[in-house]
Design a protein around this motif. Structure first.
Motif, mmCIF file in Angstrom:
data_model
loop_
_atom_site.group_PDB
_atom_site.id
_atom_site.type_symbol
_atom_site.label_atom_id
_atom_site.label_comp_id
_atom_site.label_asym_id
_atom_site.label_seq_id
_atom_site.Cartn_x
_atom_site.Cartn_y
_atom_site.Cartn_z
ATOM 1 N N TYR A 103 -47.050 -6.502 -18.742
ATOM 2 C CA TYR A 103 -45.716 -6.944 -18.318
ATOM 3 C C TYR A 103 -44.966 -7.539 -19.517
ATOM 4 O O TYR A 103 -44.677 -8.744 -19.543
ATOM 5 N N PRO A 104 -44.675 -6.720 -20.515
ATOM 6 C CA PRO A 104 -44.010 -7.227 -21.720
ATOM 7 C C PRO A 104 -42.619 -7.764 -21.404
ATOM 8 O O PRO A 104 -41.902 -7.218 -20.570
ATOM 9 N N GLY A 105 -42.280 -8.861 -22.063
ATOM 10 C CA GLY A 105 -40.952 -9.427 -21.906
ATOM 11 C C GLY A 105 -40.777 -10.379 -20.752
ATOM 12 O O GLY A 105 -39.748 -11.041 -20.650
ATOM 13 N N CYS A 106 -41.800 -10.467 -19.861
ATOM 14 C CA CYS A 106 -41.670 -11.381 -18.711
ATOM 15 C C CYS A 106 -41.882 -12.837 -19.122
ATOM 16 O O CYS A 106 -41.198 -13.737 -18.620
ATOM 17 N N PHE A 107 -42.847 -13.047 -20.016
ATOM 18 C CA PHE A 107 -43.216 -14.415 -20.383
ATOM 19 C C PHE A 107 -43.128 -14.573 -21.904
ATOM 20 O O PHE A 107 -43.562 -13.702 -22.658
ATOM 21 N N ASP A 108 -42.608 -15.717 -22.321
ATOM 22 C CA ASP A 108 -42.470 -15.993 -23.754
ATOM 23 C C ASP A 108 -43.693 -16.703 -24.319
ATOM 24 O O ASP A 108 -44.008 -16.539 -25.503
ATOM 25 N N LEU A 109 -44.364 -17.510 -23.489
ATOM 26 C CA LEU A 109 -45.487 -18.285 -23.995
ATOM 27 C C LEU A 109 -46.552 -18.426 -22.914
ATOM 28 O O LEU A 109 -46.259 -18.854 -21.796
ATOM 29 N N PHE A 110 -47.781 -18.029 -23.245
ATOM 30 C CA PHE A 110 -48.918 -18.201 -22.339
ATOM 31 C C PHE A 110 -49.673 -19.468 -22.710
ATOM 32 O O PHE A 110 -49.923 -19.739 -23.904
ATOM 33 N N LEU A 111 -50.067 -20.243 -21.692
ATOM 34 C CA LEU A 111 -50.806 -21.488 -21.889
ATOM 35 C C LEU A 111 -52.113 -21.408 -21.106
ATOM 36 O O LEU A 111 -52.234 -21.956 -20.013
ATOM 37 N N PRO A 112 -53.124 -20.704 -21.626
ATOM 38 C CA PRO A 112 -54.403 -20.625 -20.908
ATOM 39 C C PRO A 112 -55.137 -21.962 -20.947
ATOM 40 O O PRO A 112 -54.864 -22.814 -21.788
ATOM 41 N N GLY A 113 -56.082 -22.124 -20.021
ATOM 42 C CA GLY A 113 -56.858 -23.359 -19.972
ATOM 43 C C GLY A 113 -56.095 -24.475 -19.288
ATOM 44 O O GLY A 113 -55.148 -24.254 -18.533
ATOM 45 N N GLU A 114 -56.499 -25.693 -19.549
ATOM 46 C CA GLU A 114 -55.852 -26.857 -18.947
ATOM 47 C C GLU A 114 -54.455 -27.030 -19.538
ATOM 48 O O GLU A 114 -54.296 -27.210 -20.751
ATOM 49 N N GLY A 115 -53.458 -26.969 -18.674
ATOM 50 C CA GLY A 115 -52.078 -27.013 -19.133
ATOM 51 C C GLY A 115 -51.731 -28.280 -19.888
ATOM 52 O O GLY A 115 -50.892 -28.265 -20.796
ATOM 53 N N ARG A 142 -39.680 -11.382 -13.983
ATOM 54 C CA ARG A 142 -38.994 -10.172 -14.453
ATOM 55 C C ARG A 142 -37.509 -10.198 -14.063
ATOM 56 O O ARG A 142 -36.627 -9.877 -14.867
ATOM 57 N N GLN A 143 -37.237 -10.615 -12.826
ATOM 58 C CA GLN A 143 -35.849 -10.664 -12.370
ATOM 59 C C GLN A 143 -35.060 -11.755 -13.093
ATOM 60 O O GLN A 143 -33.888 -11.560 -13.440
ATOM 61 N N ILE A 144 -35.696 -12.890 -13.311
ATOM 62 C CA ILE A 144 -35.034 -13.974 -14.042
ATOM 63 C C ILE A 144 -34.672 -13.521 -15.446
ATOM 64 O O ILE A 144 -33.570 -13.813 -15.965
ATOM 65 N N LYS A 145 -35.568 -12.780 -16.098
ATOM 66 C CA LYS A 145 -35.301 -12.301 -17.450
ATOM 67 C C LYS A 145 -34.115 -11.330 -17.481
ATOM 68 O O LYS A 145 -33.368 -11.272 -18.460
ATOM 69 N N LYS A 146 -33.956 -10.558 -16.403
ATOM 70 C CA LYS A 146 -32.813 -9.653 -16.329
ATOM 71 C C LYS A 146 -31.505 -10.437 -16.234
ATOM 72 O O LYS A 146 -30.490 -10.065 -16.849
ATOM 73 N N GLU A 147 -31.529 -11.521 -15.457
ATOM 74 C CA GLU A 147 -30.302 -12.268 -15.218
ATOM 75 C C GLU A 147 -30.074 -13.372 -16.245
ATOM 76 O O GLU A 147 -28.926 -13.713 -16.547
ATOM 77 N N LEU A 148 -31.164 -13.939 -16.758
ATOM 78 C CA LEU A 148 -31.059 -15.010 -17.770
ATOM 79 C C LEU A 148 -31.997 -14.678 -18.932
ATOM 80 O O LEU A 148 -33.049 -15.300 -19.108
ATOM 81 N N PRO A 149 -31.639 -13.704 -19.745
ATOM 82 C CA PRO A 149 -32.552 -13.214 -20.779
ATOM 83 C C PRO A 149 -32.929 -14.248 -21.838
ATOM 84 O O PRO A 149 -33.967 -14.108 -22.498
ATOM 85 N N ASP A 150 -32.117 -15.262 -22.030
ATOM 86 C CA ASP A 150 -32.405 -16.261 -23.061
ATOM 87 C C ASP A 150 -33.223 -17.444 -22.544
ATOM 88 O O ASP A 150 -33.532 -18.364 -23.313
#
Length: 533
Positions: free
Chosen positions: A106-118, A77-85
């Protein structure tokens, strides 16, 4: 790739992130440079954010586990505030179990979720990002072939010499469907890393001076033939490493026990409960006689083993939990680890929790607070007993002599630890950092004196003193302790001889041993205590 560890202990190894990073390096090494950043729970958010920004990443990825979920979210969340792109990926067990709720809460914190084996989705995610922005918020993994995955140890992503201990994967998957476990909804197929990779990793560990390995396989001995082959390999290639291994009692046999005894190892067996009815509620089972018989193989082979117990299970009660404690102690384990039940998202138990009347946390750590048969007051009692066992038995190294005192006092282990927990709770000590051996001596001497057995209590005091000094031999040998001393009521050298001969009757020992009642110097030679009486 950010890995947030509980502490700086021997398990603080970013193996999950490193395994994904090794694949990225192998496939996209010309365009993508994976960097692993280790953070810890005791570090400030601002410190972690600054460490991330200093690396100037083009992509940020978090491995999210139960213990670092909140901190990962706060940092993101803090990273998104300081580096939104800055694009932020999220993977790990918490994402696998609960990615949808993470995105909604927590909308806006993560751009892409990778469930399962990364490893099954990271390449696709990077390809999407390199071509522009991700067109989706979640990527489900493709099948991962373990036989072709690069090893993060062999390719240099992780330097074995940089860690005090290492995590080691030999397989993935679990054939069992325990309802409280993440594996309850996973694949029943157990997939194996190649023996060629395992051998090369083990050779590297031996060359690097690795002292301890934590094998991550949930059931190391499910395939007994392979387990025996692996144990022979460990003995041949890296006999000086200490191995921590999880096993199931059902698959133990005498040959396995003998192979374990040839290694420096510690086995953990998930007992959870001794009540078949309780275990059925979480899709487990037990045949107590068979369990005892299989564990006896380990005991007779002098293998170090311990049990896991869980309190708050559906259908259980405080009385049932106490009975499970007594069952566990009847097999003289080297340690017993006891946990409250956690109803984790993504498990069968999470879906069925209401039908069992489980009152639990809605957010991490998802602990059960009460149930229809295990009221909140009983959960508090169970928690105190669990802490008492950890302090007195595990940390206090009581296994060599605990059954002697229980037998003489004529009480069950569960009753003993319940009483000890109450005494400990009401105790006011002038020495907050007092050694556990001293606490044991104070409590037990009082217990025996109250029963009119002062001389036997003094024998118990001396037995504890002997083993406490023995535990310090390694410190003395390394030069950290120049001289050892201890107070004894009776002759420690003769007491030790009687114990080695198998004399366990405290009254008999008190009758025959000469009294000493003084502090004496104690030295060691080749691991043997020498008492200067």
């Amino acid at each position: 790739m950010v890995s947030i560890h509980i502490d700086r202990g021997s398990r603080a190894v970013p193996l999950g992130a490193a395994s994904v990073a090794a694949l990225v390096h192998a496939r996209h090494g010309d365009r993508v440079k994976p960097i692993i950043l280790d953070c810890f729970l005791d570090q400030d958010i601002a410190f972690c954010v600054a460490a991330i920004k200093e690396l100037r990443p083009d992509i940020l990825a978090f491995s999210i586990y139960l213990w670092n979920r909140r901190k990962s979210i706060e940092i993101a969340r803090q990273i998104k505030k300081e580096l939104p792109d800055l694009p932020i990926f999220a993977g790990g067990p918490e994402v696998t179990a609960d990615w949808h709720r993470l995105g909604e809460t927590y909308p806006g914190c993560f751009d892409l979720f990778l469930p399962g084996e990364g490893e099954g989705s990271i390449l696709q995610g990077l390809d999407m990002l390199l071509a522009g922005r991700p067109s989706t918020s979640v990527l489900f993994p493709q099948s991962v072939d373990l036989t072709v995955l690069p090893s993060p140890y062999l390719d240099g992503m992780l330097d074995p010499a940089a860690y005090t201990g290492l995590l080691w994967e030999l397989s993935r998957g679990c054939p069992f469907r325990c309802h409280f476990c993440f594996e309850s909804k996973g694949s029943e197929q157990v997939r194996y890393f190649s023996m060629e990779r395992i051998t090369r990793e083990l050779e590297l560990f031996a060359r690097s001076g690795v002292r301890e390995l934590f094998i991550l396989d949930p059931t190391f001995n499910h395939n007994r033939t392979r387990a025996k082959k692996l144990l022979r390999l460990m003995q041949e290639v890296a006999p000086d490493i200490h191995y921590n291994i999880e096993v199931r009692s059902e698959f133990l046999d005498q040959e396995l026990a003998e192979l374990f005894s040839c290694l420096s190892c510690s086995l953990q067996i998930g007992l959870q409960s001794a009540d078949p009815k309780v275990l059925r509620n979480i899709n487990r089972s037990i045949k107590q006689d068979d369990f005892r018989r299989k564990v006896l193989f380990l005991h007779e082979a002098e293998v170090v083993y311990g049990f896991d117990l869980i309190y708050g299970l559906p259908g259980d009660s405080l009385e049932g939990f106490l009975a499970s404690i007594d069952f566990a102690f009847s097999m003289v384990p080297n340690h017993i680890d006891i946990f409250p039940l956690a109803v984790l998202p993504g498990t069968v138990l999470f879906d069925n929790a209401d039908s069992f009347g489980l009152v639990r946390d809605s957010d991490d750590p998802y602990l059960v607070r009460s149930s229809s048969g295990f009221h909140s007051e009983d959960m508090a009692v169970a928690s105190r007993i669990a802490s008492a066992i950890d302090l007195f038995y595990n940390q206090g190294n009581a296994v060599p002599w605990f059954d002697i005192i229980i037998e003489r006092l004529g009480i069950t282990p569960s009753r003993f630890f319940l009483d000890f927990s109450l005494w400990l709770e009401g105790r006011i000590s002038d020495e907050p950092d007092q050694a556990m051996s001293e606490v044991q001596q104070i409590y037990l001497l009082k217990l025996f004196i109250d029963r009119g057995l002062q001389a036997e209590g003094e024998i118990v005091h001396d037995i504890i003193e002997i083993f406490a000094l023995w535990d310090r031999i390694d410190e003395a040998a390394s030069g950290n302790v120049s001289e050892l001393s201890g107070f004894f009521y009776f002759s420690p050298s003769q007491l030790f001889e009687y114990l080695e001969e198998g004399v366990r009757d405290l009254g008999e020992l008190a009758f025959f041993l000469p009294r000493l009642e003084k502090t004496i110097l104690v030295s060691s030679s080749e691991g043997v205590l020498l008492f200067q009486e």
